[in-house]
Design an enzyme around this catalytic site. Sequence first.
Site, PDB file in Angstrom:
ATOM      1  N   ASP A 154       0.844  -1.099   0.008  1.00  0.00           N
ATOM      2  CA  ASP A 154       0.140   0.052   0.070  1.00  0.00           C
ATOM      3  C   ASP A 154       0.904   1.205   0.124  1.00  0.00           C
ATOM      4  OD1 ASP A 154      -2.218  -1.711   0.162  1.00  0.00           O
ATOM      5  OD2 ASP A 154      -2.014  -1.817   2.287  1.00  0.00           O
ATOM      6  N   GLU A 203      -9.150   0.199  -4.728  1.00  0.00           N
ATOM      7  CA  GLU A 203      -8.076   0.670  -3.628  1.00  0.00           C
ATOM      8  C   GLU A 203      -6.940   1.210  -4.838  1.00  0.00           C
ATOM      9  OE1 GLU A 203      -6.752  -2.523  -1.189  1.00  0.00           O
ATOM     10  OE2 GLU A 203      -8.793  -2.765  -0.497  1.00  0.00           O
ATOM     11  N   TRP A 205      -4.371   2.674  -3.742  1.00  0.00           N
ATOM     12  CA  TRP A 205      -3.197   2.708  -2.956  1.00  0.00           C
ATOM     13  C   TRP A 205      -2.294   1.410  -3.184  1.00  0.00           C
ATOM     14  CZ3 TRP A 205      -8.034   3.332  -0.924  1.00  0.00           C
ATOM     15  CH2 TRP A 205      -8.424   2.219  -0.315  1.00  0.00           C
ATOM     16  N   HIS A 206      -3.357   0.401  -3.603  1.00  0.00           N
ATOM     17  CA  HIS A 206      -2.715  -1.152  -3.404  1.00  0.00           C
ATOM     18  C   HIS A 206      -2.117  -1.328  -4.672  1.00  0.00           C
ATOM     19  CE1 HIS A 206      -3.126  -5.245  -1.764  1.00  0.00           C
ATOM     20  NE2 HIS A 206      -2.846  -5.527  -2.796  1.00  0.00           N
TER      21      HIS A 206
END
Length: 233
Positions: A154, A203, A205-206
Amino acid sequence: MKKLIALLLVGLVLVGCSDKKKPESTTTPIPTPISTVEPTPIPLDHDTYDSLYVIINKNHPLPEDFEPSDLVVPNVLATKDGLQIRQEAATALEDMFNAAKEEGITLRLGSGYRSYSTQNRLFNNYVAKDGEEAANRYSARPGQSEHQTGWAVDISDGSMNNWLKNSFKNTPEGIWLAENSYKYGFVLRYTEEKEEVTGYIYEPWHFRYIGLEEAQKITESGLTLEEFYNYMN
Ligand SMILES: [Zn+2]
């Protein structure tokens, strides 16, 4: 469609090249069937837990005792000390963070390898806070987290305003990552509008390390890992 035509042309050119290199050959070259010109997933060893190509999701969990053997702390800015990922991913992450820095983008590692027991604790905390149904959409049950593979990260822009939030996609860091991560072997794992396939909300950020070649193909395809490798069940 344009992509398909381009691939067909490349295929034809390649077939032409190989013919020219073998003028003595008496056997007639077998024409490349059109279907094989399309991108075809290489048979990969998804089911080996230690594999770079392992696919972990709600249907394919890791066992409780799996821990990667080559975890290291990458030499990058991080939101907390001691975050680990696998060696090959760490080297790629360092390259990516340095490249971003040169373009004025400061990335921070926010999360890396997570053990089964850590994930168990996290998930239980989320269930207590938001209820099981909600927790199941944004967090993984133990064994079902890609973070246990050691290949997932992340990434934070350093601000709590956007940390683990949809708004990360509109930050300079989120935009840079979406455009450039594949050049370093990372793919955006949980993409927008693919919740039904991945089982998780978007997501931004992932990111999942899967190697340069595969990351480029997967990103170009616009598919999730599950779709790209036809690993839906
Ligand atoms: Zn994550």
